[in-house]
Design a protein around this motif. Structure first.
Motif, mmCIF file in Angstrom:
data_model
loop_
_atom_site.group_PDB
_atom_site.id
_atom_site.type_symbol
_atom_site.label_atom_id
_atom_site.label_comp_id
_atom_site.label_asym_id
_atom_site.label_seq_id
_atom_site.Cartn_x
_atom_site.Cartn_y
_atom_site.Cartn_z
ATOM 1 N N GLN A 35 92.412 7.860 -75.248
ATOM 2 C CA GLN A 35 93.559 8.500 -75.889
ATOM 3 C C GLN A 35 94.779 8.386 -74.982
ATOM 4 O OE1 GLN A 35 91.614 12.410 -76.884
ATOM 5 N NE2 GLN A 35 92.287 11.911 -78.955
ATOM 6 N N PHE A 36 95.964 8.674 -75.550
ATOM 7 C CA PHE A 36 97.178 8.517 -74.773
ATOM 8 C C PHE A 36 98.082 9.733 -74.918
ATOM 9 C CE2 PHE A 36 98.227 6.895 -78.962
ATOM 10 C CZ PHE A 36 99.566 7.186 -79.155
ATOM 11 N N LEU A 37 99.160 9.724 -74.157
ATOM 12 C CA LEU A 37 100.159 10.788 -74.230
ATOM 13 C C LEU A 37 101.536 10.170 -74.429
ATOM 14 C CD1 LEU A 37 101.728 10.610 -71.282
ATOM 15 C CD2 LEU A 37 99.760 11.886 -70.485
ATOM 16 N N ASN A 38 102.449 10.980 -74.941
ATOM 17 C CA ASN A 38 103.858 10.615 -75.029
ATOM 18 C C ASN A 38 104.629 11.555 -74.121
ATOM 19 O OD1 ASN A 38 104.002 8.413 -76.697
ATOM 20 N ND2 ASN A 38 105.186 9.408 -78.307
ATOM 21 N N ILE A 39 105.442 11.014 -73.237
ATOM 22 C CA ILE A 39 106.108 11.849 -72.250
ATOM 23 C C ILE A 39 107.602 11.558 -72.194
ATOM 24 C CG2 ILE A 39 105.641 10.221 -70.356
ATOM 25 C CD1 ILE A 39 105.237 12.729 -68.559
ATOM 26 N N SER A 40 108.387 12.606 -72.006
ATOM 27 C CA SER A 40 109.828 12.439 -71.838
ATOM 28 C C SER A 40 110.102 11.788 -70.486
ATOM 29 C CB SER A 40 110.529 13.802 -71.926
ATOM 30 O OG SER A 40 110.101 14.665 -70.882
ATOM 31 N N THR A 41 111.251 11.146 -70.387
ATOM 32 C CA THR A 41 111.584 10.429 -69.151
ATOM 33 C C THR A 41 112.237 11.330 -68.106
ATOM 34 O OG1 THR A 41 113.793 9.817 -69.911
ATOM 35 C CG2 THR A 41 111.973 8.325 -70.479
ATOM 36 N N GLY A 42 112.667 12.509 -68.531
ATOM 37 C CA GLY A 42 113.416 13.365 -67.620
ATOM 38 C C GLY A 42 114.909 13.128 -67.701
ATOM 39 N N ASN A 43 115.307 12.121 -68.464
ATOM 40 C CA ASN A 43 116.720 11.791 -68.668
ATOM 41 C C ASN A 43 117.078 12.129 -70.107
ATOM 42 O OD1 ASN A 43 119.223 10.581 -69.131
ATOM 43 N ND2 ASN A 43 118.776 8.814 -67.831
ATOM 44 N N LYS A 44 117.989 13.088 -70.299
ATOM 45 C CA LYS A 44 118.326 13.548 -71.651
ATOM 46 C C LYS A 44 118.980 12.467 -72.498
ATOM 47 C CE LYS A 44 118.713 18.430 -70.413
ATOM 48 N NZ LYS A 44 119.598 19.619 -70.352
ATOM 49 N N ALA A 45 119.490 11.429 -71.851
ATOM 50 C CA ALA A 45 120.091 10.321 -72.590
ATOM 51 C C ALA A 45 119.028 9.413 -73.215
ATOM 52 C CB ALA A 45 120.996 9.511 -71.668
ATOM 53 N N LYS A 46 117.796 9.528 -72.728
ATOM 54 C CA LYS A 46 116.680 8.738 -73.265
ATOM 55 C C LYS A 46 115.844 9.656 -74.153
ATOM 56 C CE LYS A 46 118.024 5.447 -70.516
ATOM 57 N NZ LYS A 46 118.753 4.280 -71.052
ATOM 58 N N LEU A 47 116.142 9.650 -75.443
ATOM 59 C CA LEU A 47 115.567 10.644 -76.345
ATOM 60 C C LEU A 47 114.094 10.384 -76.654
ATOM 61 C CD1 LEU A 47 118.517 11.131 -78.881
ATOM 62 C CD2 LEU A 47 117.897 12.546 -76.910
ATOM 63 N N LEU A 48 113.723 9.120 -76.779
ATOM 64 C CA LEU A 48 112.347 8.807 -77.163
ATOM 65 C C LEU A 48 111.388 9.010 -75.993
ATOM 66 C CD1 LEU A 48 112.644 5.554 -79.317
ATOM 67 C CD2 LEU A 48 112.187 7.878 -80.122
ATOM 68 N N ALA A 79 111.048 10.800 -60.877
ATOM 69 C CA ALA A 79 110.634 12.199 -61.041
ATOM 70 C C ALA A 79 109.991 12.709 -59.756
ATOM 71 C CB ALA A 79 109.665 12.326 -62.211
ATOM 72 N N LYS A 80 110.318 13.938 -59.409
ATOM 73 C CA LYS A 80 109.825 14.534 -58.167
ATOM 74 C C LYS A 80 108.809 15.629 -58.447
ATOM 75 C CE LYS A 80 114.078 13.616 -55.567
ATOM 76 N NZ LYS A 80 114.595 12.684 -56.587
ATOM 77 N N VAL A 81 107.998 15.909 -57.436
ATOM 78 C CA VAL A 81 107.010 16.982 -57.554
ATOM 79 C C VAL A 81 107.726 18.277 -57.941
ATOM 80 C CG1 VAL A 81 105.340 18.395 -56.301
ATOM 81 C CG2 VAL A 81 105.416 15.931 -55.912
ATOM 82 N N GLY A 82 107.197 18.941 -58.973
ATOM 83 C CA GLY A 82 107.792 20.178 -59.453
ATOM 84 C C GLY A 82 108.696 19.998 -60.651
ATOM 85 N N ASP A 83 109.140 18.755 -60.907
ATOM 86 C CA ASP A 83 109.955 18.506 -62.096
ATOM 87 C C ASP A 83 109.150 18.818 -63.353
ATOM 88 O OD1 ASP A 83 111.989 17.695 -60.495
ATOM 89 O OD2 ASP A 83 111.923 15.571 -61.053
ATOM 90 N N GLU A 84 109.833 19.246 -64.397
ATOM 91 C CA GLU A 84 109.176 19.602 -65.651
ATOM 92 C C GLU A 84 109.510 18.557 -66.716
ATOM 93 O OE1 GLU A 84 108.246 23.960 -67.070
ATOM 94 O OE2 GLU A 84 110.193 23.358 -67.867
ATOM 95 N N LEU A 85 108.478 18.038 -67.354
ATOM 96 C CA LEU A 85 108.641 17.021 -68.387
ATOM 97 C C LEU A 85 107.921 17.459 -69.658
ATOM 98 C CD1 LEU A 85 107.927 13.831 -66.223
ATOM 99 C CD2 LEU A 85 110.173 14.703 -66.903
ATOM 100 N N ASP A 86 108.484 17.087 -70.816
ATOM 101 C CA ASP A 86 107.844 17.376 -72.097
ATOM 102 C C ASP A 86 106.774 16.331 -72.359
ATOM 103 O OD1 ASP A 86 109.539 19.543 -72.626
ATOM 104 O OD2 ASP A 86 111.074 18.224 -73.472
ATOM 105 N N VAL A 87 105.613 16.784 -72.773
ATOM 106 C CA VAL A 87 104.520 15.846 -73.034
ATOM 107 C C VAL A 87 103.799 16.223 -74.324
ATOM 108 C CG1 VAL A 87 102.902 17.169 -71.595
ATOM 109 C CG2 VAL A 87 102.458 14.756 -72.038
ATOM 110 N N LEU A 88 103.437 15.203 -75.085
ATOM 111 C CA LEU A 88 102.699 15.372 -76.343
ATOM 112 C C LEU A 88 101.341 14.704 -76.164
ATOM 113 C CD1 LEU A 88 103.082 16.377 -79.336
ATOM 114 C CD2 LEU A 88 103.761 14.036 -79.886
ATOM 115 N N LEU A 89 100.256 15.474 -76.337
ATOM 116 C CA LEU A 89 98.920 14.927 -76.112
ATOM 117 C C LEU A 89 97.838 15.842 -76.698
ATOM 118 C CD1 LEU A 89 97.761 15.493 -72.401
ATOM 119 C CD2 LEU A 89 99.308 17.010 -73.599
ATOM 120 N N PRO A 90 96.616 15.321 -76.874
ATOM 121 C CA PRO A 90 96.254 13.900 -76.783
ATOM 122 C C PRO A 90 96.577 13.196 -78.098
ATOM 123 C CG PRO A 90 94.314 15.179 -77.301
ATOM 124 C CD PRO A 90 95.458 16.164 -77.173
#
Length: 253
Positions: A35-48, A79-90
């Motif tokens: 299975q896989f995940l979808n994750i944000s890049t941490g850059n709000k300009a990159k929406l997908l 991305a650095k340790v402690g950064d928060e990213l949106d993730v969709l899974l599984p």
């Protein structure tokens, strides 16, 4: 499937242009190998969000690997340790290995090895014969992990800089009578999967074979139809929703 905010636990380079990121989820989520995940890049300009095969799950920690190829993955690499990213899974269906299967041939090429490792580490009680290929030594990674989880491992490279100078499909085919696999699982570039399908057909090998397809994706949940592939009967299939794992005879490669 859950949409969660995950914290980066680690993010490090493991080979040339290839990184591994471990996320700590706010809750534990059940994941099947493949299975896989979808994750944000941490850059709000990159929406997908970007899709990546899950390599390992350990409690609330989930690890995936990615190859730096564009602006999105460059953002992930920053991305650095402690950064928060949106993730969709599984997401996706993953590999299903029946209980009566005892010997499994594992064929992986390049970044396609990552979801395969999740299978052989999580589905216990099988004899895994792993054949993994890379372009060259500088791209080789996770070889020790495969060695620990496999009964047998053969590493090959296109240039012979590590292991044999051949490809993963040819390496397996040369030893198939010794392995006598009850099942084959594979993931890698389309040219590798096409070669595997052609070789199985040419040699009359009817061993069940599951392949994980790599396709560009938008939503990851079957709504946008970016990742449609053709099935052998001419129908369409969504790699993200109907796959990414299919029987090799089920899809056109």
């Amino acid at each position: 499937m859950k949409e969660l905010k995950a914290k980066v636990k680690s993010n490090e380079c493991i080979a040339q242009g290839i990184c591994a990121m471990t996320l700590t989820l706010p809750e534990e989520v059940a994941v099947r190998g493949g299975q896989f995940l979808n994750i944000s890049t941490g850059n709000k300009a990159k929406l997908l969000k970007r899709p990546f095969g899950i390599m390992r799950k350990d409690g609330a920690d989930v690890t995936f690997c990615y190859q730096i190829k564009g602006e999105g993955t460059e953002c992930l690499a920053a991305a650095k340790v402690g950064d928060e990213l949106d993730v969709l899974l599984p997401l996706g269906n993953g590999f299903v290995i029946p209980d009566d299967v005892k010997t499994v041939a594992v064929i992986g090429g390049g970044v396609g090895i990552f979801p395969l490792l999740s299978v052989i580490e999580s589905v216990k009680g099988k004899d895994y014969y792993s054949y993994i290929g890379f372009r060259g030594k500088q791209f080789a990674c996770l070889t020790e992990d495969f060695k620990r989880a496999s009964k047998y491992l053969k590493i090959v490279t296109d240039d012979g800089s590590i292991g044999e100078k051949t490809n993963a499909v040819a390496a397996f085919m040369a030893e198939r009578d010794k392995v006598r696999a009850d099942m084959i699982i594979a993931c890698g570039p389309p040219v590798m999967l096409r070669a595997l399908k052609a070789q199985l057909k040419e040699k009359g090998i009817t061993t069940p074979c599951l392949v994980s397809l790599e396709e560009r994706m938008g939503c990851g949940i079957g709504a946008c139809l970016v990742c449609v592939c053709k099935k052998s009967d001419g129908a369409n299939a969504r790699v993200c929703k109907d796959g990414p794992v299919f029987s090799i005879d089920e899809v056109q490669l």
